[in-house]
Design a protein around this motif. Structure first.
Motif, PDB file in Angstrom:
ATOM      1  N   PRO A  81       6.431  -2.815   1.979  1.00  0.00           N
ATOM      2  CA  PRO A  81       6.427  -1.369   2.252  1.00  0.00           C
ATOM      3  C   PRO A  81       6.296  -0.519   0.991  1.00  0.00           C
ATOM      4  O   PRO A  81       5.631   0.517   0.993  1.00  0.00           O
ATOM      5  CB  PRO A  81       7.781  -1.119   2.929  1.00  0.00           C
ATOM      6  CG  PRO A  81       8.222  -2.442   3.435  1.00  0.00           C
ATOM      7  CD  PRO A  81       7.593  -3.473   2.547  1.00  0.00           C
ATOM      8  N   GLU A  82       6.907  -0.976  -0.110  1.00  0.00           N
ATOM      9  CA  GLU A  82       6.835  -0.223  -1.371  1.00  0.00           C
ATOM     10  C   GLU A  82       5.401  -0.184  -1.901  1.00  0.00           C
ATOM     11  O   GLU A  82       4.944   0.835  -2.403  1.00  0.00           O
ATOM     12  CB  GLU A  82       7.745  -0.851  -2.438  1.00  0.00           C
ATOM     13  CG  GLU A  82       9.205  -0.874  -2.079  1.00  0.00           C
ATOM     14  CD  GLU A  82       9.586  -2.085  -1.237  1.00  0.00           C
ATOM     15  OE1 GLU A  82       8.806  -3.061  -1.146  1.00  0.00           O
ATOM     16  OE2 GLU A  82      10.675  -2.055  -0.645  1.00  0.00           O
ATOM     17  N   VAL A  83       4.712  -1.311  -1.787  1.00  0.00           N
ATOM     18  CA  VAL A  83       3.334  -1.395  -2.263  1.00  0.00           C
ATOM     19  C   VAL A  83       2.437  -0.500  -1.405  1.00  0.00           C
ATOM     20  O   VAL A  83       1.583   0.231  -1.926  1.00  0.00           O
ATOM     21  CB  VAL A  83       2.834  -2.860  -2.245  1.00  0.00           C
ATOM     22  CG1 VAL A  83       1.358  -2.941  -2.558  1.00  0.00           C
ATOM     23  CG2 VAL A  83       3.642  -3.700  -3.217  1.00  0.00           C
ATOM     24  N   GLU A  84       2.639  -0.544  -0.114  1.00  0.00           N
ATOM     25  CA  GLU A  84       1.842   0.285   0.798  1.00  0.00           C
ATOM     26  C   GLU A  84       2.051   1.766   0.502  1.00  0.00           C
ATOM     27  O   GLU A  84       1.099   2.551   0.459  1.00  0.00           O
ATOM     28  CB  GLU A  84       2.220  -0.035   2.240  1.00  0.00           C
ATOM     29  CG  GLU A  84       1.256   0.531   3.255  1.00  0.00           C
ATOM     30  CD  GLU A  84       1.500  -0.028   4.648  1.00  0.00           C
ATOM     31  OE1 GLU A  84       0.744   0.375   5.541  1.00  0.00           O
ATOM     32  OE2 GLU A  84       2.413  -0.852   4.841  1.00  0.00           O
ATOM     33  N   LYS A  85       3.300   2.160   0.258  1.00  0.00           N
ATOM     34  CA  LYS A  85       3.589   3.558  -0.078  1.00  0.00           C
ATOM     35  C   LYS A  85       2.943   3.947  -1.395  1.00  0.00           C
ATOM     36  O   LYS A  85       2.459   5.070  -1.555  1.00  0.00           O
ATOM     37  CB  LYS A  85       5.103   3.789  -0.140  1.00  0.00           C
ATOM     38  CG  LYS A  85       5.757   3.820   1.218  1.00  0.00           C
ATOM     39  CD  LYS A  85       7.258   4.015   1.107  1.00  0.00           C
ATOM     40  CE  LYS A  85       7.896   3.932   2.473  1.00  0.00           C
ATOM     41  NZ  LYS A  85       9.355   3.990   2.401  1.00  0.00           N
ATOM     42  N   LEU A  86       2.945   3.023  -2.361  1.00  0.00           N
ATOM     43  CA  LEU A  86       2.304   3.294  -3.645  1.00  0.00           C
ATOM     44  C   LEU A  86       0.807   3.536  -3.465  1.00  0.00           C
ATOM     45  O   LEU A  86       0.254   4.503  -4.004  1.00  0.00           O
ATOM     46  CB  LEU A  86       2.537   2.127  -4.609  1.00  0.00           C
ATOM     47  CG  LEU A  86       1.858   2.237  -5.968  1.00  0.00           C
ATOM     48  CD1 LEU A  86       2.416   3.402  -6.767  1.00  0.00           C
ATOM     49  CD2 LEU A  86       2.011   0.933  -6.735  1.00  0.00           C
ATOM     50  N   PHE A  87       0.142   2.676  -2.694  1.00  0.00           N
ATOM     51  CA  PHE A  87      -1.282   2.859  -2.428  1.00  0.00           C
ATOM     52  C   PHE A  87      -1.553   4.192  -1.748  1.00  0.00           C
ATOM     53  O   PHE A  87      -2.481   4.915  -2.111  1.00  0.00           O
ATOM     54  CB  PHE A  87      -1.835   1.721  -1.562  1.00  0.00           C
ATOM     55  CG  PHE A  87      -2.179   0.492  -2.330  1.00  0.00           C
ATOM     56  CD1 PHE A  87      -3.139   0.519  -3.321  1.00  0.00           C
ATOM     57  CD2 PHE A  87      -1.543  -0.708  -2.055  1.00  0.00           C
ATOM     58  CE1 PHE A  87      -3.457  -0.621  -4.037  1.00  0.00           C
ATOM     59  CE2 PHE A  87      -1.853  -1.854  -2.757  1.00  0.00           C
ATOM     60  CZ  PHE A  87      -2.815  -1.813  -3.751  1.00  0.00           C
ATOM     61  N   GLU A  88      -0.746   4.532  -0.751  1.00  0.00           N
ATOM     62  CA  GLU A  88      -0.940   5.791  -0.035  1.00  0.00           C
ATOM     63  C   GLU A  88      -0.720   6.984  -0.952  1.00  0.00           C
ATOM     64  O   GLU A  88      -1.454   7.965  -0.901  1.00  0.00           O
ATOM     65  CB  GLU A  88      -0.014   5.855   1.176  1.00  0.00           C
ATOM     66  CG  GLU A  88      -0.406   4.890   2.276  1.00  0.00           C
ATOM     67  CD  GLU A  88       0.638   4.758   3.372  1.00  0.00           C
ATOM     68  OE1 GLU A  88       1.719   5.389   3.277  1.00  0.00           O
ATOM     69  OE2 GLU A  88       0.374   4.018   4.335  1.00  0.00           O
ATOM     70  N   SER A  89       0.287   6.893  -1.811  1.00  0.00           N
ATOM     71  CA  SER A  89       0.575   7.980  -2.746  1.00  0.00           C
ATOM     72  C   SER A  89      -0.573   8.183  -3.742  1.00  0.00           C
ATOM     73  O   SER A  89      -1.011   9.309  -3.981  1.00  0.00           O
ATOM     74  CB  SER A  89       1.876   7.681  -3.496  1.00  0.00           C
ATOM     75  OG  SER A  89       2.076   8.608  -4.523  1.00  0.00           O
ATOM     76  N   VAL A  90      -1.060   7.085  -4.305  1.00  0.00           N
ATOM     77  CA  VAL A  90      -2.167   7.181  -5.256  1.00  0.00           C
ATOM     78  C   VAL A  90      -3.422   7.680  -4.546  1.00  0.00           C
ATOM     79  O   VAL A  90      -4.155   8.520  -5.072  1.00  0.00           O
ATOM     80  CB  VAL A  90      -2.419   5.821  -5.956  1.00  0.00           C
ATOM     81  CG1 VAL A  90      -3.687   5.859  -6.773  1.00  0.00           C
ATOM     82  CG2 VAL A  90      -1.239   5.463  -6.836  1.00  0.00           C
ATOM     83  N   ALA A  91      -3.662   7.198  -3.330  1.00  0.00           N
ATOM     84  CA  ALA A  91      -4.831   7.645  -2.570  1.00  0.00           C
ATOM     85  C   ALA A  91      -4.751   9.144  -2.295  1.00  0.00           C
ATOM     86  O   ALA A  91      -5.750   9.858  -2.423  1.00  0.00           O
ATOM     87  CB  ALA A  91      -4.926   6.870  -1.255  1.00  0.00           C
ATOM     88  N   ARG A  92      -3.555   9.635  -1.949  1.00  0.00           N
ATOM     89  CA  ARG A  92      -3.389  11.074  -1.709  1.00  0.00           C
ATOM     90  C   ARG A  92      -3.641  11.878  -2.977  1.00  0.00           C
ATOM     91  O   ARG A  92      -4.293  12.916  -2.950  1.00  0.00           O
ATOM     92  CB  ARG A  92      -1.985  11.368  -1.192  1.00  0.00           C
ATOM     93  CG  ARG A  92      -1.864  11.426   0.298  1.00  0.00           C
ATOM     94  CD  ARG A  92      -0.543  12.051   0.740  1.00  0.00           C
ATOM     95  NE  ARG A  92       0.632  11.505   0.072  1.00  0.00           N
ATOM     96  CZ  ARG A  92       1.262  10.398   0.422  1.00  0.00           C
ATOM     97  NH1 ARG A  92       0.836   9.700   1.437  1.00  0.00           N
ATOM     98  NH2 ARG A  92       2.318   9.984  -0.233  1.00  0.00           N
ATOM     99  N   SER A  93      -3.128  11.407  -4.094  1.00  0.00           N
ATOM    100  CA  SER A  93      -3.284  12.174  -5.335  1.00  0.00           C
ATOM    101  C   SER A  93      -4.730  12.149  -5.843  1.00  0.00           C
ATOM    102  O   SER A  93      -5.163  13.076  -6.509  1.00  0.00           O
ATOM    103  CB  SER A  93      -2.334  11.656  -6.416  1.00  0.00           C
ATOM    104  OG  SER A  93      -2.742  10.396  -6.878  1.00  0.00           O
TER     105      SER A  93
END
Length: 146
Positions: free
Chosen positions: A117-129
């Motif tokens: 879940p942490e990795v998925e959130k990191l990807f989503e956060s970077v994708a959003r930024s």
């Protein structure tokens, strides 16, 4: 003009340099491949033909990878550069945005994106930024002079 771009992309992917890049990406051990991919990523800079070539090179290697480990390493190399403080080089942003937005790469369906879940959130956060819409940027307010 569009035909010219398509033919240049075809000639890039069907040449000796790309065969060498593919051979290195597949046959090097994990550490050697990491160094090799970082060397390519070092060329993702400002808008020019050199940056375009190496962006296409990384995307081609990702698309043609037979093993998910290579795709994961390409993503790791890009992500390591994106999680540091801004400003990020233009070529790095364009390459990562293309990777996550173009459905032909099937980025979000890879197992390494959802491994924790942490990795998925990191990807989503970077994708959003990376994909901030220009509508979120405030326009300067204008005052009317009467």
């Amino acid at each position: 003009a569009i035909e010219q771009v398509k033919s240049s992309a075809d000639s890039m992917t069907h040449g000796a340099p790309m065969d060498i890049f593919q051979h290195l990406a597949v046959d090097l051990d994990a550490e050697g491949r990491y160094v090799f991919l970082n060397a390519i990523a070092n060329h993702l800079r400002y808008p020019n033909s050199h940056t375009h070539y190496f962006s296409c090179c990384l995307l081609y290697l990702f698309a043609q990878a037979r093993e998910e480990a290579l795709q994961e390493q390409i993503t790791r190399v890009l992500l390591e550069r994106l999680i540091v403080n801004r400003p990020h080089p233009w070529g790095l942003l364009i390459t990562f945005i293309e990777l996550i937005k173009n459905p032909s790469f099937k980025f979000w369906s890879h197992e390494f994106v959802h491994c924790a879940p942490e990795v998925e959130k990191l990807f989503e956060s970077v994708a959003r930024s990376c994909t901030v819409k220009t509508a979120n940027v405030r326009e300067p307010e204008t005052t009317e002079v009467h």
